[in-house]
Design a protein around this motif. Structure first.
Motif, PDB file in Angstrom:
ATOM      1  N   GLY A  48       0.818  -1.200   0.000  1.00 39.29           N
ATOM      2  CA  GLY A  48       0.000   0.000   0.000  1.00 39.29           C
ATOM      3  C   GLY A  48       0.856   1.255   0.000  1.00 39.29           C
ATOM      4  O   GLY A  48       2.024   1.224   0.401  1.00 39.29           O
ATOM      5  N   GLY A  49       0.264   2.354  -0.416  1.00 41.50           N
ATOM      6  CA  GLY A  49       1.013   3.594  -0.425  1.00 41.50           C
ATOM      7  C   GLY A  49       0.290   4.688  -1.180  1.00 41.50           C
ATOM      8  O   GLY A  49      -0.859   4.518  -1.593  1.00 41.50           O
ATOM      9  N   PHE A  77      -2.407  -4.835  -1.984  1.00 44.68           N
ATOM     10  CA  PHE A  77      -3.229  -5.832  -2.673  1.00 44.68           C
ATOM     11  C   PHE A  77      -2.296  -6.722  -3.487  1.00 44.68           C
ATOM     12  O   PHE A  77      -1.090  -6.486  -3.553  1.00 44.68           O
ATOM     13  CB  PHE A  77      -4.258  -5.158  -3.586  1.00 44.68           C
ATOM     14  N   ARG A  78      -2.868  -7.744  -4.078  1.00 41.74           N
ATOM     15  CA  ARG A  78      -2.109  -8.591  -5.000  1.00 41.74           C
ATOM     16  C   ARG A  78      -2.702  -8.473  -6.390  1.00 41.74           C
ATOM     17  O   ARG A  78      -3.917  -8.310  -6.543  1.00 41.74           O
ATOM     18  CB  ARG A  78      -2.136 -10.056  -4.548  1.00 41.74           C
ATOM     19  N   ILE A  79      -1.840  -8.551  -7.381  1.00 41.47           N
ATOM     20  CA  ILE A  79      -2.300  -8.499  -8.770  1.00 41.47           C
ATOM     21  C   ILE A  79      -1.477  -9.493  -9.571  1.00 41.47           C
ATOM     22  O   ILE A  79      -0.292  -9.712  -9.274  1.00 41.47           O
ATOM     23  CB  ILE A  79      -2.186  -7.061  -9.335  1.00 41.47           C
ATOM     24  N   GLU A 185      -3.391   1.391 -12.074  1.00 36.03           N
ATOM     25  CA  GLU A 185      -2.382   2.407 -12.420  1.00 36.03           C
ATOM     26  C   GLU A 185      -1.223   2.402 -11.431  1.00 36.03           C
ATOM     27  O   GLU A 185      -0.061   2.560 -11.822  1.00 36.03           O
ATOM     28  CB  GLU A 185      -3.035   3.792 -12.501  1.00 36.03           C
ATOM     29  N   TYR A 186      -1.542   2.222 -10.166  1.00 39.01           N
ATOM     30  CA  TYR A 186      -0.488   2.147  -9.145  1.00 39.01           C
ATOM     31  C   TYR A 186       0.449   0.982  -9.453  1.00 39.01           C
ATOM     32  O   TYR A 186       1.687   1.127  -9.404  1.00 39.01           O
ATOM     33  CB  TYR A 186      -1.158   1.964  -7.791  1.00 39.01           C
ATOM     34  N   ALA A 187      -0.130  -0.142  -9.795  1.00 41.38           N
ATOM     35  CA  ALA A 187       0.669  -1.326 -10.133  1.00 41.38           C
ATOM     36  C   ALA A 187       1.458  -1.104 -11.416  1.00 41.38           C
ATOM     37  O   ALA A 187       2.636  -1.461 -11.512  1.00 41.38           O
ATOM     38  CB  ALA A 187      -0.238  -2.544 -10.256  1.00 41.38           C
ATOM     39  N   GLN A 269     -10.062  10.020  -2.333  1.00 40.49           N
ATOM     40  CA  GLN A 269      -8.601  10.080  -2.350  1.00 40.49           C
ATOM     41  C   GLN A 269      -8.005   8.738  -1.918  1.00 40.49           C
ATOM     42  O   GLN A 269      -6.941   8.345  -2.377  1.00 40.49           O
ATOM     43  CB  GLN A 269      -8.122  11.195  -1.416  1.00 40.49           C
ATOM     44  N   ALA A 270      -8.714   8.042  -1.043  1.00 47.69           N
ATOM     45  CA  ALA A 270      -8.234   6.742  -0.574  1.00 47.69           C
ATOM     46  C   ALA A 270      -9.027   5.624  -1.241  1.00 47.69           C
ATOM     47  O   ALA A 270     -10.255   5.626  -1.239  1.00 47.69           O
ATOM     48  CB  ALA A 270      -8.387   6.645   0.939  1.00 47.69           C
TER      49      ALA A 270
END
Ligand SMILES: [Ca+2]
Length: 323
Positions: A48-49, A77-79, A185-187, A269-270
């Motif tokens: 997370g971040g 999370f996992r992807i 997108e984070y991943a 936002q979260a």
């Protein structure tokens, strides 16, 4: 039969042919009885971040809702490292007898250069705004270019011709879920901040291709200098900083969210997730048909959408699960 198309990325079914008339296919799917390790995707742990999501870069598409960029926080999370493959989807179908929406409708969109000559006379429609998509009766995940074609030599390629509903059904079976756009997108950014691609800002260095997109003159001549005219194996090219393959190009990937161009203005936002039905689901990542001359949506902040019952030869999905 009428068909319409959205932008350049993917042709879609019309509302007249909505899945509602056929029922929601995922409802009948149950979680698989036992895990099959050989079919388990490599689920990568994404800590997370916070990150800057979205872009206002000059080469983007503001009308898609790519920005304004903002700080977003996601829980861990996992992807899956790879898009779901034909082998994995076959295991799902073998286990459940699931029938995809392309099979229920009786057709799917095939890129025109891939339509076999003996099938070409039976192409029933070509959308005016995206004439490179041909409606091919009988095209489906297991017959990607129509009757008589197969996936025997593409079992490690991403499954295609799957709708959002089909992807959701697979997830119900596998005990997983689709990633949210924010997770995706984070991943895809792989730990890099405000970069254009999963590996940085340069599309390629010299002859070193980093993803499967289109080279040449779209849509008539693909020089295939990246090695592939159509889909590539899910493990092709180098992974990003999180060990994820083909977050740019190869196939579009369905996300969990409904699509809205106002995404960045209206979501939290979260752990943002847009859950209000709009008729279209979000897709991310671009595909082997993307070319900078008309659609550089292989950028990590790029977005597009399609109706959840649509399918075509350039869209698949990967799976996620909560930490
Ligand atoms: Ca290519």
């Amino acid at each position: 039969m009428e068909h319409s198309a959205s932008a350049c990325c993917a042709a879609r079914r019309t509302s007249l042919e909505s899945a509602a008339s056929l029922g929601t296919p995922a409802e009948a799917v149950t979680v698989r009885a036992s895990a099959r390790p050989e079919l388990e995707p490599d689920m990568m742990l994404i800590p997370g971040g916070e990150f800057v999501m979205g872009t206002d870069a000059a080469d983007g598409f503001p009308a898609d809702g790519e920005g304004p960029p903002r700080i977003v926080r996601v829980d861990g999370f996992r992807i899956s490292a790879y898009a779901v493959t034909n082998a994995q989807f076959k295991a799902f179908v073998d286990d459940t007898g699931y029938v995809t929406e392309a099979e229920r409708f009786g057709w799917s969109y095939v890129f025109h250069l891939f339509v076999p000559d003996d099938i070409r006379p039976s192409v029933t429609d070509v959308p005016q705004s995206t004439p490179w998509w041909h409606v091919v009766n009988g095209a489906s995940w297991s017959m990607p270019e129509g009757p008589g074609t197969g996936i025997g030599d593409r079992m490690d390629h991403p499954v295609i011709h799957v709708s959002w509903h089909d992807a959701d059904a697979y997830c119900r079976w596998s005990g997983q879920r689709l990633p949210t756009e924010a997770e995706w997108e984070y991943a895809a950014r792989g730990g890099l901040a405000r970069k254009t691609y999963p590996w940085g800002d340069l599309l390629k260095e010299g002859d070193r291709h980093r993803c499967n997109i289109w080279q040449g003159k779209f849509p008539v001549k693909n020089s295939e200098s990246d090695g592939y005219a159509g889909t590539a194996p899910v493990h092709a090219y180098e992974p990003n900083g999180y060990g994820l393959y083909n977050m740019a190009g190869n196939v579009w990937e369905w996300c969990a969210d409904w699509f809205t161009p106002a995404y960045h203005a209206v979501t939290a936002q979260a752990n943002p997730r847009f859950d209000h039905p709009t008729g279209k689901r979000s897709i991310r990542g671009g595909s082997y048909l993307c070319h900078r001359s008309y659609c550089n949506r292989y950028r990590v902040a790029a977005r597009s959408s399609n109706t959840p019952d649509s399918s075509g030869g350039n869209c698949g999905f990967r799976v996620a699960q909560s930490h």
